[in-house]
Design an enzyme around this catalytic site. Sequence first.
Site, mmCIF file in Angstrom:
data_model
loop_
_atom_site.group_PDB
_atom_site.id
_atom_site.type_symbol
_atom_site.label_atom_id
_atom_site.label_comp_id
_atom_site.label_asym_id
_atom_site.label_seq_id
_atom_site.Cartn_x
_atom_site.Cartn_y
_atom_site.Cartn_z
ATOM 1 N N GLY A 14 0.702 -1.115 -0.042
ATOM 2 C CA GLY A 14 0.135 -0.119 0.040
ATOM 3 C C GLY A 14 0.845 1.132 -0.030
ATOM 4 N NE ARG B 263 13.927 16.518 -2.690
ATOM 5 C CZ ARG B 263 14.725 16.896 -1.682
ATOM 6 N NH1 ARG B 263 14.387 16.403 -0.518
ATOM 7 N NH2 ARG B 263 15.228 18.230 -1.719
ATOM 8 C CB VAL C 170 17.446 9.562 -6.257
ATOM 9 C CG1 VAL C 170 18.136 9.977 -7.340
ATOM 10 C CG2 VAL C 170 16.491 8.112 -6.576
ATOM 11 C CG ASP D 60 3.509 -6.698 7.366
ATOM 12 O OD1 ASP D 60 3.389 -6.047 6.448
ATOM 13 O OD2 ASP D 60 3.014 -7.472 8.385
ATOM 14 C CB SER E 128 7.711 -4.520 1.008
ATOM 15 O OG SER E 128 6.229 -3.929 0.433
ATOM 16 C CB THR F 267 2.715 0.900 5.801
ATOM 17 O OG1 THR F 267 1.550 0.576 6.217
ATOM 18 C CG2 THR F 267 3.554 0.694 6.924
ATOM 19 C CG ASP G 148 -1.680 0.270 8.052
ATOM 20 O OD1 ASP G 148 -2.359 1.046 7.769
ATOM 21 O OD2 ASP G 148 -2.121 -1.069 7.893
ATOM 22 C CG ASP H 239 1.515 -2.334 10.139
ATOM 23 O OD1 ASP H 239 2.489 -1.567 9.181
ATOM 24 O OD2 ASP H 239 0.760 -3.202 9.439
ATOM 25 N N GLY I 154 -10.474 14.158 20.328
ATOM 26 C CA GLY I 154 -11.449 14.027 21.478
ATOM 27 C C GLY I 154 -12.648 13.013 21.209
ATOM 28 C CE LYS J 203 -19.079 13.832 24.847
ATOM 29 N NZ LYS J 203 -17.907 14.530 25.302
ATOM 30 C CG HIS K 84 -21.828 16.056 19.481
ATOM 31 N ND1 HIS K 84 -20.688 16.133 19.068
ATOM 32 C CD2 HIS K 84 -21.912 17.230 20.368
ATOM 33 C CE1 HIS K 84 -19.810 17.202 19.510
ATOM 34 N NE2 HIS K 84 -20.582 17.642 20.368
ATOM 35 N NE ARG L 17 -27.687 10.384 9.468
ATOM 36 C CZ ARG L 17 -28.871 10.274 10.268
ATOM 37 N NH1 ARG L 17 -28.878 9.368 11.225
ATOM 38 N NH2 ARG L 17 -30.225 10.997 10.040
HETATM 39 N N1 LIG Z 1 6.763 -13.682 2.446
HETATM 40 C C1 LIG Z 1 7.007 -12.828 1.338
HETATM 41 N N2 LIG Z 1 8.252 -13.371 0.500
HETATM 42 C C2 LIG Z 1 8.561 -12.466 -0.485
HETATM 43 N N3 LIG Z 1 7.614 -11.520 -0.848
HETATM 44 C C3 LIG Z 1 6.552 -10.979 -0.351
HETATM 45 C C4 LIG Z 1 6.324 -11.886 1.001
HETATM 46 N N4 LIG Z 1 5.339 -11.169 1.546
HETATM 47 C C5 LIG Z 1 5.133 -10.036 0.487
HETATM 48 N N5 LIG Z 1 5.860 -9.976 -0.331
HETATM 49 C C6 LIG Z 1 6.061 -9.136 -1.285
HETATM 50 O O1 LIG Z 1 5.715 -7.737 -1.166
HETATM 51 C C7 LIG Z 1 4.542 -7.365 -1.566
HETATM 52 C C8 LIG Z 1 3.669 -6.426 -0.656
HETATM 53 O O2 LIG Z 1 3.558 -7.117 0.523
HETATM 54 P P1 LIG Z 1 1.994 -6.809 1.252
HETATM 55 O O3 LIG Z 1 1.975 -7.356 2.308
HETATM 56 O O4 LIG Z 1 0.852 -6.548 0.214
HETATM 57 O O5 LIG Z 1 2.188 -4.950 1.420
HETATM 58 P P2 LIG Z 1 3.330 -4.385 2.681
HETATM 59 O O6 LIG Z 1 4.459 -4.373 2.230
HETATM 60 O O7 LIG Z 1 2.618 -2.919 2.436
HETATM 61 O O8 LIG Z 1 2.853 -4.886 3.930
HETATM 62 C C9 LIG Z 1 3.683 -8.536 -2.029
HETATM 63 O O9 LIG Z 1 2.878 -8.224 -2.864
HETATM 64 C C10 LIG Z 1 4.819 -9.520 -2.633
HETATM 65 O O10 LIG Z 1 5.184 -9.060 -3.752
HETATM 66 O O1 LIG Z 2 -4.915 -0.584 -1.229
HETATM 67 P P1 LIG Z 2 -5.617 -1.706 -0.522
HETATM 68 O O2 LIG Z 2 -5.390 -2.907 -1.352
HETATM 69 O O3 LIG Z 2 -6.971 -1.424 -0.522
HETATM 70 O O4 LIG Z 2 -5.394 -2.125 0.779
HETATM 71 C C1 LIG Z 2 -6.013 -1.319 1.812
HETATM 72 C C2 LIG Z 2 -4.853 -1.674 3.141
HETATM 73 O O5 LIG Z 2 -3.704 -0.761 2.771
HETATM 74 C C3 LIG Z 2 -3.488 -0.011 3.961
HETATM 75 O O6 LIG Z 2 -3.929 1.164 3.724
HETATM 76 C C4 LIG Z 2 -1.777 -0.042 3.966
HETATM 77 O O7 LIG Z 2 -1.328 -1.368 4.465
HETATM 78 P P2 LIG Z 2 0.008 -1.935 3.970
HETATM 79 O O8 LIG Z 2 0.967 -0.995 4.133
HETATM 80 O O9 LIG Z 2 0.163 -3.346 4.532
HETATM 81 O O10 LIG Z 2 -0.287 -2.060 2.696
HETATM 82 C C5 LIG Z 2 -4.282 -0.561 5.206
HETATM 83 O O11 LIG Z 2 -4.528 0.264 6.073
HETATM 84 C C6 LIG Z 2 -5.592 -1.035 4.392
HETATM 85 O O12 LIG Z 2 -5.933 -2.087 5.109
HETATM 86 MG MG LIG Z 3 1.618 -4.990 5.471
#
Ligand SMILES: Nc1ncnc2c1ncn2[C@@H]1O[C@H](COP(=O)(O)OP(=O)(O)O)[C@@H](O)[C@H]1O
Ligand SMILES: O=P(O)(O)OC[C@H]1O[C@](O)(COP(=O)(O)O)[C@@H](O)[C@@H]1O
Ligand SMILES: [Mg+2]
Length: 323
Positions: free
Chosen positions: A14, A24, A27, A106, A108, A128, A130, A132, A188, A216, A218, A247
């Site tokens: 993502g 940038r 590079v 993670d 990637s 990312t 997230d 995470d 908040g 309160k 809302h 909503r």
């Molecule tokens: N276990 C793995 N081994 C090798 N390549 C991986 C593995 N897991 C993910 N990748 C590569 O990294 C890409 C991105 O991983 P993904 O989990 O979709 O997103 P993110 O890197 O944001 O967590 C995958 O589409 C794949 O090409």
């Molecule tokens: O772009 P997609 O395929 O809709 O994925 C959505 C996911 O990507 C994220 O925006 C980022 O997650 P990653 O960094 O693991 O790709 C998450 O918050 C969301 O669940």
């Molecule tokens: Mg991920």
Amino acid sequence: MSAVKKIAVLTSGGDSQGMNAAVRAVVRSAIFHGIEVYGVQRGYQGLLNNDIFSMDIRSVGDIIQRGGTILQSARCLEFKTLEGQQKGAAILRERGIDGLVVIGGDGSYQGAAKLSALGIKTMGLPGTIDNDISFTDYTIGFDTAVNVVVDAINKLRDTMSSHERSSVVEVMGRHCGDIALHAGLASGAETILIPEVPYDLNEVADRMRQNFEHGKRHSIVIVAEGVGRGEDVADALKERYPSIDPRVTVLGHIQRGGSPTPFDRNLASRLGDFAVRKLIEGDSNKACGVINGQLVATDIEKVVKTKKDFNMEMYELAQRLSQ
Ligand SMILES: Nc1ncnc2c1ncn2[C@@H]1O[C@H](COP(=O)(O)OP(=O)(O)O)[C@@H](O)[C@H]1O
Ligand SMILES: O=P(O)(O)OC[C@H]1O[C@](O)(COP(=O)(O)O)[C@@H](O)[C@@H]1O
Ligand SMILES: [Mg+2]
């Protein structure tokens, strides 16, 4: 003497705001150190398609302020196979590229670890929204995403308070509640539902009722997508306390767009330069991050195996302050 002569950079998974600033930095830092640098289009998919081009100082001009990624991003199933990884390593080797900076999450990172085992020196940068990724306090894009959410909630508050309504806001974060938590405290929000903390919707509805009885009129409920759909949470709350009639707003991919904040640009710039310097030193298979302001490089395997610490103190503070 540099341990690498030619390096490449790609963005994967993502996308996130600040990836361009990281590209940038990679590079320009590489060129500053006399290293040739290549861009790989569309992540690992582009690597397997040999979609690789030479980059110079000017090819990363006017991008520091732009969201998205000029290199584009992709998810690539083939790269999860050993054959895919071997093909990728061979393509880089044929071009004489001996180092690769991978900007992504993670998943990637795991691809980068596989390439390192096949002899290509790799560095991962946490790209990312997230937040995470362990062994870094922040990921590139997280701060901008939190700003997008807070800005949206400010707007929702205007109309919700006019109508004395409640609002359920669904935010991103596949397995991680950080966007919900940081945006929730900053805006908040009365309730923050995240994957890290078990919750009981009966209690949430009771609390909303008590708050209402104490004047309160809302309230904001933030739901991290890792918990479920905002729509389902709203239905469940309405069932328990029919007069709430909340909503629902799903912020979705809006959270991944827009100009990166100065915080994300600076984080990306520092990390991009750091990754290049690590490759020059001969290091490989590392995830770059920042902990207490200091740049750190940690083994990728360790990073992907470790779940990021959750800030319970911050969660409890958000609860205390949102009476
Ligand atoms: N276990 C793995 N081994 C090798 N390549 C991986 C593995 N897991 C993910 N990748 C590569 O990294 C890409 C991105 O991983 P993904 O989990 O979709 O997103 P993110 O890197 O944001 O967590 C995958 O589409 C794949 O090409
Ligand atoms: O772009 P997609 O395929 O809709 O994925 C959505 C996911 O990507 C994220 O925006 C980022 O997650 P990653 O960094 O693991 O790709 C998450 O918050 C969301 O669940
Ligand atoms: Mg991920």
